[in-house]
Design an enzyme around this catalytic site. Structure first.
Site: not given
Length: 951
Positions: A76, A95, A192
């Site tokens: 995501g 990334k 997270d």
């Protein structure tokens, strides 16, 4: 959210504009509403990245000096590629984040700040971030992160197969806690934490991924909405997966979170590793959120799961609904798990206790055990009284704990000045063994002096003859105070009289007076552990192997063993406590983390870590730590290299000063008028700094679990890591600005002078090796000669020259019985400025090069860290917290004007040279204290503290 949706709508690709609108607005649920139509979140999750990225990066695409090799994953928050770093010839992971992130200025700014903070998290259990950048405009200008390439699998993979073995769970949990501890200490919270963000390498090392990036996700309208940015595909409607099940109660409510939210998420993961089930997982997202807020997880059956009670308590503490009832730091959590793991490795994990259903039976058993223990205690006490004619030690008597404060005059604050060739603070407090007398170093007329105060008196009195003193400690009978002054170890009677010199002590860091009238002290900036008779004489070197740096020794009762701190990386939070046996020289690390260990008669070792006084239980008969540490008093003052401002008496009186860690700083630019402008970099343990000749880049030492050299680019605003091996110290640019040279400790008793390209495009080259500590100082203008300081156990620091061409044989330039360090070539190469303690305090001198010739003293009343201006017409140096300039002439002979104070301020004096001057001569790069420290004029005293410590 509920809705009725047709199969046709479910399969129809959503509009790109609607997706972008959704992404920017942060709407979230298992279903998404776009332009009046409903689509499953999982359906969009499979397509939204490609749409937002404009196009997928193809093989051989170049991002700066990184060449894309293959795509290896997507999620995501972006796509992940395998790439080749063409400069260092190594494979990395890149990334690439969504383009939408780069189009929101606020979000992009937060990404840059967080990426920099994450790149500073140099820890083996955190994914190492090498670089950040942005793709070319034709590729969308998307930001990207370059990190180490890992081989292994996400923790989710083994968890999908069920519970993990207890020992493996403890091992993984311990590593995760260690990574969290390192990050939290840097002020970075994950937000997270979940199995998908924990990666287990092939060799069993756990790496935390996406650290700090969770808060970079789109701003969310509801607490549950972070689900969209992180969840896996949902295959069964109504099943909760991903972030929500790992949220803390405060996260679910949308409240402000701190590091304890990560600890709750950690508890959820540990529970899942032990049971194979998520503790709060329910059929719907709403039910899961309700469970997190209001329900307790199903109890783990100890008998069936074979989970020891200590580990169950760890899980329960982590999962407390109230953050105040959880572990308050990840460090404490890590230590608890280490203790459990050590028991596991020795095969003595406690056997599973009965199931919780037998609580009454267990309670009855505990009562009988307690009763038996009480009876045994009474019998033992009566027997002891009968045999000895007295009761047990005074510690057995219950005395009330009392607190008081001592106010120092505003004109005589605690002396915390930094000085010396490696610029480290010193301890300033001591208390007599019986707790009746307090000795401390205070500033008086710009210089430190010892004061003595009885705790039954209202005033303190200066001790004559102790000017310039620091590091006081008492004799076992409390009649003498030993201290360090003018590179000497001295003692003075508390009854009065002139101090007596015992021996030379160059750059000492703490001492202890033993019961056999011997004094042991840390000498030569921790390089040597020395012993001398309290009556004076020749000192004996107990240890001088350069294997670690020794600080703050203390005799254990009996005088046969010592405790001391070692700190290789100059960051006290990563220090260790060593037990040293005097008769054999045997040394054993007994405690990880912290500094200033002190034995307490309550059966504890008290030490300082993370700006707090902590204690760990210690068995004096077995000489072993027997439990995890406990944080006791936060906010104590700790100087560089761990000089903690607290003192402890034998009978239980504690004295301490507050202020927090003084060695954490922020890089800042300061003009010649003292106006400061901080750089956009996080506060951390910065070391020496060095500006490139053009002033566009800054090399800086950053210390965490390791010590490395980083380069900050002022134009790009990027911080990039240069070194990856060993412990790297004191970076220095070559005159052409192409290379960096630094000192590297590559192993026990091995130091190297190393240089490499500043952009990391080639491998490091070792120029010279030695078994002695050395620090780069200055280049000759033509870049052919390097002058450096080298430590000699007999003479202290000497000055050497290393030719970087030809045979590269070091040449001694200046050696005396005093310390000489911090050399600086003049711009014409005809003069050397340096620091020496030949007159007592450190002063600045200039000598002709190559010599011989008479020296000139530049400073008056103290000076260190000398630099030349780029035009060669000014010398700069610091005098404690003042920055001084001196106008000079070098042709036809040398002459110097009067020293002039430019500015002063709360800037750190770190090991090496802690500042540099820009080419314009008007701006300086310094390290500003992260916490502004005001003069310490209050001391806190706790009487009968051992009673509280035992509880």
């Amino acid at each position: 959210m509920t809705a009725t949706v047709s199969r046709a709508n479910e399969e129809r690709p959503p509009d790109l504009d609607a997706i972008v609108e959704f992404y920017n607005n942060g709407l979230s649920d298992r279903w998404l509403c776009t332009t009046g139509r409903m689509f499953p979140a999982a359906f969009i999750g499979a397509r939204v990245i490609g749409a937002l990225m404009n196009q997928e990066l193809s093989v051989n695409t170049n991002l700066s000096h990184y060449r894309i090799l293959a795509k290896i994953g997507a999620g995501g928050m972006g796509e992940v590629y395998r790439a080749l770093d063409t400069r260092l010839d190594r494979e990395v992971a890149i990334k690439v984040l969504p383009v939408a992130l780069s189009q929101d200025a606020d979000r992009l700014s937060r990404f840059e700040v967080e990426a920099r903070a994450t790149s500073a998290l140099n820890h083996p259990n955190i994914l190492t971030v090498y670089d950040v950048g942005a793709t070319a405009p034709e590729l969308g200008g998307a930001p990207y992160i370059v990190a180490e390439l890992l081989e292994g699998e996400e923790l989710r993979a083994p968890l999908d197969q069920g519970a993990l073995p207890v020992r493996r769970s403890v091992d993984y949990a311990k590593q995760v806690a260690a990574g969290l501890s390192a990050a939290h200490e840097k002020g970075v919270i994950h937000r997270d934490l979940k199995p998908e963000n924990l990666f287990v390498t092939k060799d069993g090392r756990v790496k935390i991924l996406d650290f700090g990036l969770a808060k970079l996700k789109p701003s969310l309208s509801t607490p549950a909405s972070s689900e969209v940015a992180t969840q896996k595909q949902i295959t069964n409607p109504g099943t909760v997966m991903g972030t929500v099940a790992y949220m803390s109660p405060e996260q679910v409510r949308g409240e402000a979170m701190d590091h304890r939210s990560d600890i709750f998420s950690f508890g959820v993961i540990l529970y899942e590793m032990l049971t194979g089930k998520q503790p709060f997982r329910r059929e719907t997202m709403a039910e899961t959120m309700t469970a997190i807020l209001k329900e307790e997880p199903e109890e783990i059956d100890e008998a069936k799961s074979k989970v020891p009670l200590q580990l169950l308590r760890v899980v329960q503490t982590c999962l407390a609904k109230n953050p105040a009832e959880r572990f308050q730091t990840a460090h404490d959590l890590k230590l608890q798990l280490q203790w459990i793991a050590e028991g596991s490795s020795q095969g003595n994990l406690p056997a599973p206790m009965a199931a919780r259903g037998n609580l009454a039976e267990r309670a009855q058993r505990v009562i009988w055990v307690a009763a038996g223990f009480g009876l045994a205690t009474i019998v033992a006490g009566v027997l002891f009284w009968t045999l000895s004619g007295r009761w047990a030690s005074p510690l057995s008597n219950s005395k009330p704990v009392s607190r008081l404060t001592i106010r120092l005059p505003d004109t005589e604050p605690l002396a915390l000045a930094k000085f010396g060739p490696l610029g480290i603070g010193r301890t300033a407090l001591a208390i007599s063994p019986d707790g009746s007398q307090l000795a401390y170093a205070a500033e008086r007329h710009g210089k430190s002096q010892l004061y003595l105060r009885g705790l039954n008196q209202f005033e303190a009195k200066p001790i004559p003859g102790t000017e310039g003193a620091d590091g006081p400690f008492f004799s076992p009978d409390g009649r003498w105070v030993a201290f360090f002054s003018e590179a000497k170890l001295k003692k003075v009677s508390i009854q009065g009289g002139e101090p007596a010199t015992l021996c030379e002590a160059r750059i000492p860091h703490g001492g202890s007076w033993g019961p056999d009238n011997a004094i042991v002290f840390a000498d030569a900036e921790g390089v040597a552990l020395s012993r001398v008779s309290a009556s004076g004489g020749n000192k004996e070197i107990l240890a001088n192997k350069y294997e670690d740096r020794v600080f703050y020794p203390q005799f254990l009762p009996g005088g046969k063993e010592l405790l001391y701190s070692i700190n290789v990386q100059y960051n006290p939070d990563y220090g260790q406590t060593v037990l040293y046996t005097l008769a054999t020289g045997e040394r054993r690390v007994i405690l990880e983390g912290g500094t200033n260990p002190r034995y307490a008669a309550s059966g504890h070792i008290v030490f300082a870590r993370a700006g707090a006084i902590q204690a760990v239980p210690f068995d004096l008969s077995r000489l072993e730590v027997t439990g995890p540490p406990t944080m006791l008093i936060e906010g104590i003052r700790i100087e560089e290299w761990g000089a903690a401002q607290f003192a402890l008496s034998t009978e239980g009186t504690l004295v301490y000063a507050t202020g927090g860690p003084a060695w954490i700083g922020k890089l800042t630019s300061v003009d010649s008028q003292g106006v400061s402008k901080p750089l956009s970099l996080p506060a951390q343990a910065y070391g020496p700094v060095s500006l490139s000749p053009d002033g566009q880049r800054l090399a800086v030492q950053v210390t965490g679990a390791t010590s490395d050299v980083w380069v900050y680019d002022f134009v790009r605003g990027s911080l990039s890591r240069v070194t990856t091996e060993g412990s790297n110290l004191r970076p220095l640019w070559t005159p052409d600005g192409k290379r960096l040279i630094y000192s590297r400790r590559s192993g026990p008793n091995r130091f190297e002078l190393v240089w490499q390209a500043a952009d990391g495009s080639d491998t490091a080259e070792v120029l010279a090796t030695s078994n002695r500590l050395w620090l780069p100082g200055s280049w000759s203008p033509d870049g052919k000669l390097l002058m450096y300081s080298e430590y000699n156990s007999e003479t202290g620091f000497d000055l050497w020259i290393l030719p970087v061409e030809g045979d590269r044989q070091p040449q001694l330039w200046l050696k005396t019985k005093f310390n000489q360090w911090g050399p600086a070539f003049s711009r014409d190469g005809k003069w050397i400025a340096y620091v020496s303690d030949e007159s007592g305090p450190y002063e600045i001198y200039v000598r002709p090069y190559p010599g011989p010739g008479a020296k000139r003293q530049i400073s008056n009343g103290g000076g260190e860290e000398v630099l030349w201006s780029h035009d060669g017409r000014t010398l700069y140096y610091r005098d404690v917290l003042k920055w001084i300039s001196v106008v000079v002439e070098t042709q036809p002979d040398f002459s110097a004007g009067a020293p002039k104070v430019m500015f002063e301020g709360p800037y750190l004096n770190v090991p090496g040279v802690s500042y540099d001057v820009a080419p314009d001569g008007k701006h300086f790069i310094l390290i500003e204290e992260s916490q502004k420290q005001t003069p310490t004029t209050q001391l806190n005293v706790v009487l009968n503290w051992f009673g509280e410590l035992k509880r």
